[in-house]
Design an enzyme around this catalytic site. Structure first.
Site, short mmCIF file in Angstrom:
data_model
loop_
_atom_site.label_atom_id
_atom_site.label_comp_id
_atom_site.label_asym_id
_atom_site.label_seq_id
_atom_site.Cartn_x
_atom_site.Cartn_y
_atom_site.Cartn_z
CE LYS A 136 -1.56 3.07 2.81
NZ LYS A 136 -1.78 4.26 1.95
CD GLU A 166 10.54 12.82 11.80
OE1 GLU A 166 9.45 12.25 12.04
OE2 GLU A 166 11.46 12.28 11.17
CD GLU A 215 13.03 4.52 8.13
OE1 GLU A 215 13.08 5.35 9.06
OE2 GLU A 215 12.88 4.84 6.95
CB CYS A 265 13.00 9.36 8.35
SG CYS A 265 13.73 8.31 7.10
P1 NAP Z 1 1.97 8.35 8.27
O1 NAP Z 1 0.62 8.81 8.63
O2 NAP Z 1 2.73 7.54 9.23
O3 NAP Z 1 1.84 7.58 6.86
C1 NAP Z 1 2.73 6.60 6.38
C2 NAP Z 1 1.95 5.50 5.68
O4 NAP Z 1 1.11 4.83 6.62
C3 NAP Z 1 1.02 5.99 4.58
O5 NAP Z 1 0.96 5.02 3.56
C4 NAP Z 1 -0.31 6.11 5.31
O6 NAP Z 1 -1.43 6.05 4.46
C5 NAP Z 1 -0.24 4.88 6.20
N1 NAP Z 1 -1.13 4.91 7.36
C6 NAP Z 1 -1.76 5.98 7.92
N2 NAP Z 1 -2.51 5.58 8.95
C7 NAP Z 1 -2.35 4.24 9.07
C8 NAP Z 1 -2.87 3.26 9.95
N3 NAP Z 1 -3.70 3.57 10.96
N4 NAP Z 1 -2.49 1.97 9.78
C9 NAP Z 1 -1.64 1.64 8.81
N5 NAP Z 1 -1.14 2.52 7.92
C10 NAP Z 1 -1.48 3.81 8.06
O7 NAP Z 1 2.86 9.59 7.87
P2 NAP Z 1 2.31 10.95 7.26
O8 NAP Z 1 0.98 11.33 7.77
O9 NAP Z 1 2.41 10.84 5.85
O10 NAP Z 1 3.38 11.95 7.88
C11 NAP Z 1 3.25 12.39 9.23
C12 NAP Z 1 4.59 12.52 9.89
O11 NAP Z 1 5.25 11.25 9.89
C13 NAP Z 1 5.58 13.40 9.17
O12 NAP Z 1 5.41 14.72 9.51
C14 NAP Z 1 6.89 12.84 9.64
O13 NAP Z 1 7.26 13.36 10.87
C15 NAP Z 1 6.63 11.37 9.78
N6 NAP Z 1 7.10 10.62 8.61
C16 NAP Z 1 8.21 9.88 8.73
C17 NAP Z 1 8.67 9.19 7.64
C18 NAP Z 1 9.89 8.37 7.70
O14 NAP Z 1 10.50 8.14 6.66
N7 NAP Z 1 10.29 7.87 8.83
C19 NAP Z 1 8.00 9.23 6.45
C20 NAP Z 1 6.83 9.99 6.34
C21 NAP Z 1 6.40 10.66 7.45
P3 NAP Z 1 -2.10 7.34 3.79
O15 NAP Z 1 -1.22 8.51 4.08
O16 NAP Z 1 -2.13 6.98 2.35
O17 NAP Z 1 -3.45 7.47 4.35
#
Ligand code: NAP
Ligand code: MG
Length: 475
Positions: free
Chosen positions: A170, A378, A245, A279
């Site tokens: 996904k 972060e 990660e 990240c």
């Molecule tokens: P996120 O919410 O953690 O999203 C990452 C992935 O998980 C997306 O594919 C998202 O789907 C999915 N997801 C969301 N809710 C989920 C759930 N309850 N169960 C399983 N999967 C789920 O990250 P984001 O909202 O895009 O970003 C928020 C913050 O996360 C950023 O500001 C940053 O601090 C951190 N982040 C960290 C990394 C990293 O590389 N470590 C990468 C991205 C973000 P959808 O978005 O498609 O709904």
């Protein structure tokens, strides 16, 4: 407009069982660039069934077959280079040069590396008294974020194929199109049907569904800590293994014998590359007290070497943030920072002349107290924080004073001090003086930055179970 409302299930582009769609926004123009399906639990279930059906033969495929698939994928990926670069620029907002040199290169690096690792990889090993067999862990659910559309998908997919583990992916709904091109490439590479499946949709339906599905044996997730926690909780119900990660707040320690320009450049590229949405970004910069004035002056002057603007325009180094939400989040941190510290450059609002698009002003805070919110959380934007230290052990102590442990950076010259700092930072990856990235080097976090390792041979191990066989007759 890309209207790609099908999922890739069991080797076919398949209509969703639901009718809801998700618009994908180009963050530089704020316009809709395409539409995908918002998949249903039924779609996910079909994909899991296809992966389970593929498991018996895929998990028994030979090393040679897997090497060939990986090589075919690398070749197909290279053939679609221009398209991948453009799609990532449009869905993520990364400048064309970054889409090519960072994003495109990373995806290719992972497929090639996995093929290379397999050449020397032993799936059985005779050890005194028993034989070790390494076997596919089973159906693997992959959940990826938007900040590296090909890097995170490719490292997971390449490792899974190398291990003979069928997957359901996904991708992030903000950046799904590069992953859909990958699906086409994998299809054409001859990977058996059902071994690779892609279901688009929201985290709350498909992501949540993956972490709780009893037909999935392992979940590999990259994203936020909050979602990582939910995934672990869901996975606990069916005792699934999880690899996470998550985020970071990585330190960059500037040694007292460092070249100031080199140090400032390293600090700036950390927050300007991918608009700081990395990240492993080094967002806490520790400078010797004696270097403070010189460093601050240099880093501010150097900002003009990283022009922010239209990611399709030549010469632009930094594009917009990925979404309006992300822009709001970053703004709220900058607002907090303005109360907690001294603003050396930047601040809230949009850069002049960039009113349309989710552009943020590169912001540098100094005189930051190490327990401030901007020093501990972060931010995931073009924002950095500067701290000073008197002796290097004080810098190490502050560097480790965080819930995270993903990466660490050192700029300086004295070999003994470099070794001392590198071995004392509690983090999964240390980079010294902008060392080149080795795709075989494991990537993953200490502490709350995650569980497990990706990339190269350690990445492949994640998708394998270990069996010890005692008394095996020799063949
Ligand atoms: P996120 O919410 O953690 O999203 C990452 C992935 O998980 C997306 O594919 C998202 O789907 C999915 N997801 C969301 N809710 C989920 C759930 N309850 N169960 C399983 N999967 C789920 O990250 P984001 O909202 O895009 O970003 C928020 C913050 O996360 C950023 O500001 C940053 O601090 C951190 N982040 C960290 C990394 C990293 O590389 N470590 C990468 C991205 C973000 P959808 O978005 O498609 O709904
Ligand atoms: Mg989210």
């Amino acid at each position: 407009m890309r209207n790609q409302t099908k999922h890739f299930i069991n080797g076919e582009w398949t209509d969703s069982t639901g009718s809801e769609t998700i618009d994908v926004i180009n963050p530089a123009t704020e316009e809709v660039m395409g539409t995908i399906s918002s998949g249903t639990e039924e779609d996910l279930d079909k994909a899991v069934k296809a992966a389970r059906a593929a498991f018996p033969s895929f998990s028994r495929s030979t090393k040679e077959e897997r090497i060939q698939w990986l090589k075919n994928i690398a070749e197909g990926y290279e053939a679609r280079k221009d398209e991948l670069i453009e799609v990532m620029t449009d869905e993520l907002g990364s400048p064309l040069s970054v889409s090519e040199e960072v994003h495109f290169a990373a995806g290719l690096g992972h497929f090639r590396q996995a093929a290379e690792c397999l050449e020397d990889f032993s799936f059985t090993e005779d050890r005194d008294g028993h034989t070790l067999m390494k076997e596919s862990i089973g159906v693997s659910g992959l959940i990826t974020p938007w900040n590296f559309p090909t890097n995170q998908t490719s490292t997971k997919i390449a490792s899974a194929i190398a291990a003979g583990s069928p997957v359901v992916l996904k991708p992030a709904s903000k950046t799904p199109f590069a992953a859909m091109i990958l699906a086409e490439i994998i299809d054409e590479a001859g990977v058996p049907k059902g071994a690779f499946n892609l279901v688009n949709g929201t985290g709350s339906v498909i992501g949540n569904g993956i972490s709780s599905h009893p037909g999935i044996d392992f979940v590999s997730f990259t994203g936020s800590g909050a979602v990582g926690e939910k995934i672990m909780q869901n996975a606990a119900e069916t005792i699934k293994k999880v690899a996470l990660e998550l985020g970071g707040k990585s330190p960059l320690i500037v040694l007292d014998d460092a070249d100031v320009k080199e140090a400032a450049k390293t600090a700036l590229s950390s927050i300007m590359t991918n608009t700081g949405q990395v990240c492993s970004a080094g967002t806490r910069v520790f400078i010797p007290q004696s270097m403070k004035e010189d460093f601050e002056k240099t880093i501010v002057e150097m900002l003009e070497e990283f022009p922010v603007g239209d990611p399709r325009k030549e010469g632009v180094a930094t594009g917009p943030l990925v979404s309006e939400d992300q822009w709001e989040t970053v703004q709220s941190y900058i607002e907090k920072g303005e109360k907690e510290a001294t603003v050396l450059a930047g601040g809230t609002g949009k850069p002049e002349g960039l009113e349309t698009g989710y552009f943020a002003r590169p912001t540098i805070f100094t005189d930051v107290s190490h327990d401030a919110v901007i020093a501990q959380e972060e931010i995931f934007g073009p924002v950095t924080t500067l701290f000073t230290y008197e002796d290097v052990d004080q810098a190490i102590e502050m560097a480790n004073d965080t819930i995270y442990g993903l990466a660490g950076y050192i700029v300086g010259n004295d070999p003994e001090t470099i070794r001392h700092v590198a071995s004392n930072i509690r983090a999964g990856r240390i980079k010294i003086n902008n060392a080149k990235t080795d795709f075989n080097g494991p990537f993953g976090g200490y502490k709350q930055s995650g569980i497990g390792r990706e990339w190269g041979d350690f990445g492949i191990e994640e998708y394998l179970e270990i069996k010890s066989v005692h008394g095996l007759p020799s063949s």
